[in-house]
Design a protein around this motif. Structure first.
Motif, PDB file in Angstrom:
ATOM      1  N   GLN A  96       0.838  -1.198   0.000  1.00  0.00           N
ATOM      2  CA  GLN A  96       0.000   0.000   0.000  1.00  0.00           C
ATOM      3  C   GLN A  96       0.871   1.246   0.000  1.00  0.00           C
ATOM      4  OE1 GLN A  96      -2.176   0.673   3.763  1.00  0.00           O
ATOM      5  NE2 GLN A  96      -0.961  -0.956   4.685  1.00  0.00           N
ATOM      6  N   LYS A  97       0.375   2.310  -0.602  1.00  0.00           N
ATOM      7  CA  LYS A  97       1.063   3.592  -0.596  1.00  0.00           C
ATOM      8  C   LYS A  97       0.722   4.311   0.705  1.00  0.00           C
ATOM      9  CE  LYS A  97       2.696   3.255  -4.833  1.00  0.00           C
ATOM     10  NZ  LYS A  97       4.144   3.163  -5.115  1.00  0.00           N
ATOM     11  N   VAL A  98       1.741   4.778   1.422  1.00  0.00           N
ATOM     12  CA  VAL A  98       1.523   5.441   2.703  1.00  0.00           C
ATOM     13  C   VAL A  98       2.299   6.752   2.741  1.00  0.00           C
ATOM     14  CG1 VAL A  98       1.037   3.325   3.986  1.00  0.00           C
ATOM     15  CG2 VAL A  98       3.398   4.107   3.755  1.00  0.00           C
ATOM     16  N   LYS A  99       1.734   7.714   3.499  1.00  0.00           N
ATOM     17  CA  LYS A  99       2.355   9.025   3.597  1.00  0.00           C
ATOM     18  C   LYS A  99       1.883   9.700   4.882  1.00  0.00           C
ATOM     19  CE  LYS A  99       2.782  13.438   1.115  1.00  0.00           C
ATOM     20  NZ  LYS A  99       2.386  14.194  -0.099  1.00  0.00           N
ATOM     21  N   ARG A 100       2.799  10.310   5.623  1.00  0.00           N
ATOM     22  CA  ARG A 100       2.431  11.102   6.799  1.00  0.00           C
ATOM     23  C   ARG A 100       1.763  12.396   6.363  1.00  0.00           C
ATOM     24  NH1 ARG A 100       4.188  10.334  12.114  1.00  0.00           N
ATOM     25  NH2 ARG A 100       3.445  12.456  12.457  1.00  0.00           N
ATOM     26  N   LYS A 101       0.765  12.850   7.138  1.00  0.00           N
ATOM     27  CA  LYS A 101       0.201  14.169   6.876  1.00  0.00           C
ATOM     28  C   LYS A 101       1.164  15.248   7.335  1.00  0.00           C
ATOM     29  CE  LYS A 101      -3.798  17.155   7.574  1.00  0.00           C
ATOM     30  NZ  LYS A 101      -5.153  17.317   8.169  1.00  0.00           N
ATOM     31  N   ALA A 102       1.758  15.050   8.519  1.00  0.00           N
ATOM     32  CA  ALA A 102       2.698  16.025   9.083  1.00  0.00           C
ATOM     33  C   ALA A 102       4.086  15.402   9.139  1.00  0.00           C
ATOM     34  CB  ALA A 102       2.252  16.453  10.479  1.00  0.00           C
ATOM     35  N   PRO A 103       5.058  15.896   8.394  1.00  0.00           N
ATOM     36  CA  PRO A 103       6.416  15.332   8.428  1.00  0.00           C
ATOM     37  C   PRO A 103       7.040  15.454   9.817  1.00  0.00           C
ATOM     38  CG  PRO A 103       6.129  16.779   6.531  1.00  0.00           C
ATOM     39  CD  PRO A 103       4.936  16.986   7.406  1.00  0.00           C
ATOM     40  N   LEU A 104       8.044  14.616  10.059  1.00  0.00           N
ATOM     41  CA  LEU A 104       8.806  14.674  11.300  1.00  0.00           C
ATOM     42  C   LEU A 104      10.046  15.556  11.110  1.00  0.00           C
ATOM     43  CD1 LEU A 104       8.661  10.930  12.421  1.00  0.00           C
ATOM     44  CD2 LEU A 104       7.174  12.828  13.114  1.00  0.00           C
ATOM     45  N   ASP A 105      10.642  15.915  12.229  1.00  0.00           N
ATOM     46  CA  ASP A 105      11.844  16.749  12.209  1.00  0.00           C
ATOM     47  C   ASP A 105      13.126  15.936  12.342  1.00  0.00           C
ATOM     48  OD1 ASP A 105      10.447  19.350  12.193  1.00  0.00           O
ATOM     49  OD2 ASP A 105       9.783  18.743  14.190  1.00  0.00           O
ATOM     50  N   PHE A 106      13.037  14.747  12.962  1.00  0.00           N
ATOM     51  CA  PHE A 106      14.239  13.928  13.135  1.00  0.00           C
ATOM     52  C   PHE A 106      13.839  12.461  13.232  1.00  0.00           C
ATOM     53  CE2 PHE A 106      12.941  15.292  17.382  1.00  0.00           C
ATOM     54  CZ  PHE A 106      12.991  14.136  18.140  1.00  0.00           C
ATOM     55  N   LEU A 107      14.805  11.594  12.961  1.00  0.00           N
ATOM     56  CA  LEU A 107      14.545  10.154  12.965  1.00  0.00           C
ATOM     57  C   LEU A 107      15.833   9.385  13.226  1.00  0.00           C
ATOM     58  CD1 LEU A 107      12.661   7.688  12.403  1.00  0.00           C
ATOM     59  CD2 LEU A 107      13.352   7.870   9.998  1.00  0.00           C
ATOM     60  N   ALA A 108      15.732   8.374  14.097  1.00  0.00           N
ATOM     61  CA  ALA A 108      16.796   7.385  14.275  1.00  0.00           C
ATOM     62  C   ALA A 108      16.213   6.025  13.904  1.00  0.00           C
ATOM     63  CB  ALA A 108      17.301   7.377  15.707  1.00  0.00           C
ATOM     64  N   VAL A 109      16.717   5.417  12.840  1.00  0.00           N
ATOM     65  CA  VAL A 109      16.360   4.037  12.513  1.00  0.00           C
ATOM     66  C   VAL A 109      17.207   3.138  13.404  1.00  0.00           C
ATOM     67  CG1 VAL A 109      16.341   2.257  10.739  1.00  0.00           C
ATOM     68  CG2 VAL A 109      15.709   4.609  10.153  1.00  0.00           C
TER      69      VAL A 109
END
Length: 624
Positions: A96-109
């Motif tokens: 499925q195609k997915v997308k956040r409405k509000a982007p994040l500012d930072f991420l640690a995978v």
């Protein structure tokens, strides 16, 4: 392979054998290549730093297909996908195609260190594992092939045996280098921050002892796996070696609620040795924060531990990880209790090992930090493949049904700018807070000389920093301390419910005894505290569960005020933290049920009050 992986995979095996999976094409090349990495953006001028600090939101705990368990759950997302999704781009997850409405500012995978990235190589038609049994099983992309792989993993784990195909140091190094490079490639100072990170996945006897290890800048030559040791002290040895090599890092435990009392155990070390002052000093140095909430529930408190807290019944996950065994939790599992326990230990050892700041994370094994309740696509690969079954199930091989999974949590923090240096500094000083997935902007200051008139000044934030301390700080010691006053300020998430109230949670310790109390500090609408019960009436509930809808006709868009501790005891150690609550909104499981025209799952509440928890402000009496 560790017990966390065994139990998670056993859930996946059951799903595969009962037809809950569907074929998902394997990547054409399982290992990342230089072509798959995004081009490093040209350096741009940073926006001016804000000395009063901005609120930033991100996820410090996420898994992709580079985690062995996620890959065998048919998750095929890569860290590249995760960073793109967090920045607001559309990606594909489980068909499925997915997308956040509000982007994040930072991420640690934070993929599992155990065989990180190597299992993916088995599906590479031109890779080094293509002719192995793993290559044949996984390249098929069928439930039968996955089931055979799961069985082998479980068998090897039961024998505590290594899997020779995945023990190749060159393949492990190749996967790690590609993985770490993706974090660096997606870092855009001033706009989007990434961190090189991994998860150390210790779970002796299915008791959760996991830690996420986050690096400020340059990552290590290799991660540290629970296959090397499941003892936190050995992990700390690894952290010491990285610091000696010039790296800056932090370890963040999670899911004390599923630790069976081990996370905040005070009796012995995991190895069975007596605890000591040196042990507690080492613990708080290496682990200054803890995760308050994620997909496997919240670790703030439990209704049986906090019977007078009317909001303690929230997103509970009560089993050990992946097995139908209820976790013991009356001691050693929840953060609020640990705040008191830490103060008791401080009276005995002169150090508080549980003086912990708070963060939130997803722990999704999907590669997508989809914490928006209205936009939840699932979190664990083929366990999300059949929405009807996910909503209807009332149990599973692991005890908790799929609907119990939370739409997870985020970390909020206050920093001068969106860079690795500024974000990591906020983490180090504990000016952080956890949310249940929403983007509530929440501030919390404490001081001896605050007053309500401050809040009428345009520079009140500057004054609060100058005259007091923010979340994560210590009230300065005063010989004749009067009652402290706290400032709380919250602004609602634009895409979620209005605000109900802000509370102050107080945990006080004196002469080896701890008590807790929850105070309503500021609230919305025209409500009055009941003179008989001392309770503030409920904000109301506009949720229509038949439509999975609500209205923002109650509550407030912003709350601000001061609260003074009228019961202050200058001779008691005290932990204070703020908790902001939204009005009720529909839970993701209600939305799925309505979309599928199914009855609601009786194991979960149809609505919830999203919330945020600040890192505490601490007070300690003057030394005699």
């Amino acid at each position: 392979m560790n017990s966390m992986q065994r139990t998670t995979l056993s859930l996946a095996l059951t799903a595969a054998l009962t037809g809950c999976t569907r074929d998902v094409p394997a990547p054409s090349a399982a290992t990342a290549s230089t072509q798959s990495l995004v081009a490093k953006p040209a350096a741009a001028a940073l926006p001016p730093a804000n000395p009063d600090r901005n609120a930033y939101f991100g996820d410090l705990h996420l898994h992709t297909g580079y985690s062995t368990d996620a890959f065998l759950l048919m998750t095929r997302t890569t860290p590249n996908d995760s960073y793109r999704f967090a920045k607001g781009e559309e990606v594909e997850y489980y068909g499925q195609k997915v997308k956040r409405k509000a982007p994040l500012d930072f991420l640690a995978v934070t993929d599992h260190a155990e065989y990180l990235g190597v299992v993916r190589m088995a599906t590479d038609a031109s890779g080094p594992l293509k002719d192995t049994r793993w290559g044949k099983w996984l390249a098929s992309g069928t439930p039968e092939g996955s089931a055979a792989a799961y069985k082998e993993l479980l068998s090897a784990s039961g024998r505590s045996a290594a899997i020779p195909e995945f023990e190749n140091p060159e393949l492990q190094k190749q996967a790690w280098d590609e993985y770490a490079a993706m974090a660096d490639q997606h870092y855009q100072p001033g706009k989007f921050t990434t961190f090189v990170a991994f998860e150390w996945t210790s779970a002796p006897g299915n008791q959760n002892m996991h830690r996420n290890v986050i690096f400020k800048g340059k990552g290590p030559d290799r991660p540290f796996s629970s296959k090397e040791s499941n003892d936190p002290e050995k992990l700390w040895d690894y952290l010491d070696r990285q610091r000696a090599a010039g790296l800056t890092l932090v370890a963040i435990p999670h899911n004390g609620n599923a630790s069976n009392g081990l996370m905040f155990n005070t009796e012995t070390t995991l190895a069975g040795a007596p605890v000591s002052r040196a042990y507690w000093q080492r613990k708080i140095f290496n682990e200054p924060l803890t995760e308050i909430a994620q997909v496997k529930g919240q670790s703030e408190t439990h209704p049986l531990l906090s019977p007078n807290d009317e909001f303690a019944q929230f997103e509970l996950f009560e089993y050990l990880i992946g097995v139908p065994i209820k976790a013991k939790f009356m001691t050693g599992s929840y953060v609020r209790q640990a705040y008191g326990t830490g103060q008791e230990l401080n009276e005995k050892f002169g150090v508080n090992p549980f003086k912990l700041g708070l963060v939130g994370g997803t722990d999704f094994h999907s590669g997508v930090s989809s914490t928006e309740e209205f936009n939840y696509p699932g979190s664990h690969g083929n366990q999300d493949g059949n929405r009807v079954e996910a909503i209807k199930a009332t149990s599973s091989i692991g005890g908790e049904p799929p609907a119990v999974a939370s739409a997870a949590a985020l970390t909020g923090l206050w920093a001068e700018e969106n860079t690795r240096e500024a974000i990591f500094s906020a983490i180090q000083r504990k000016e952080t807070y956890g949310t249940s997935g929403v983007r509530i902007k929440l501030r919390f200051f404490g001081g001896w000389d605050f007053d309500a008139a401050m809040l009428k000044q345009p520079d009140w934030v500057k004054q609060a920093y100058q005259r007091g301390v923010p979340m994560g700080g210590d009230l300065p010691v005063r010989a004749q301390a009067k009652a402290p006053t706290f400032i709380v300020h919250a602004i609602k998430d634009p895409d979620s419910g209005n605000l109900d109230r802000i509370q102050i949670v107080k945990v006080s310790t004196k002469n080896g005894k701890s008590t807790e109390k929850v105070f309503d500090a500021v609230w919305s609408d025209d409500r009055k505290v009941d003179a008989k019960t001392g309770k503030l009436p409920a904000v109301g509930n506009t949720v229509d569960i038949t439509q999975a809808s609500y209205t923002n006709t109650i509550g407030a868009t912003e709350l601000m005020g001061t609260w003074t501790d009228k019961d202050f005891d200058g001779g008691a150690q005290t932990t204070y933290y703020a908790r902001a609550l939204e009005i009720p909104t529909p839970r993701w499981s209600t939305r799925w049920a309505v979309e599928a025209k199914l009855p609601l799952n009786p194991k979960v509440s149809p609505s919830l009050q999203e919330r945020a928890w600040t890192s505490p402000i601490w007070y300690a009496p003057p030394k005699k």
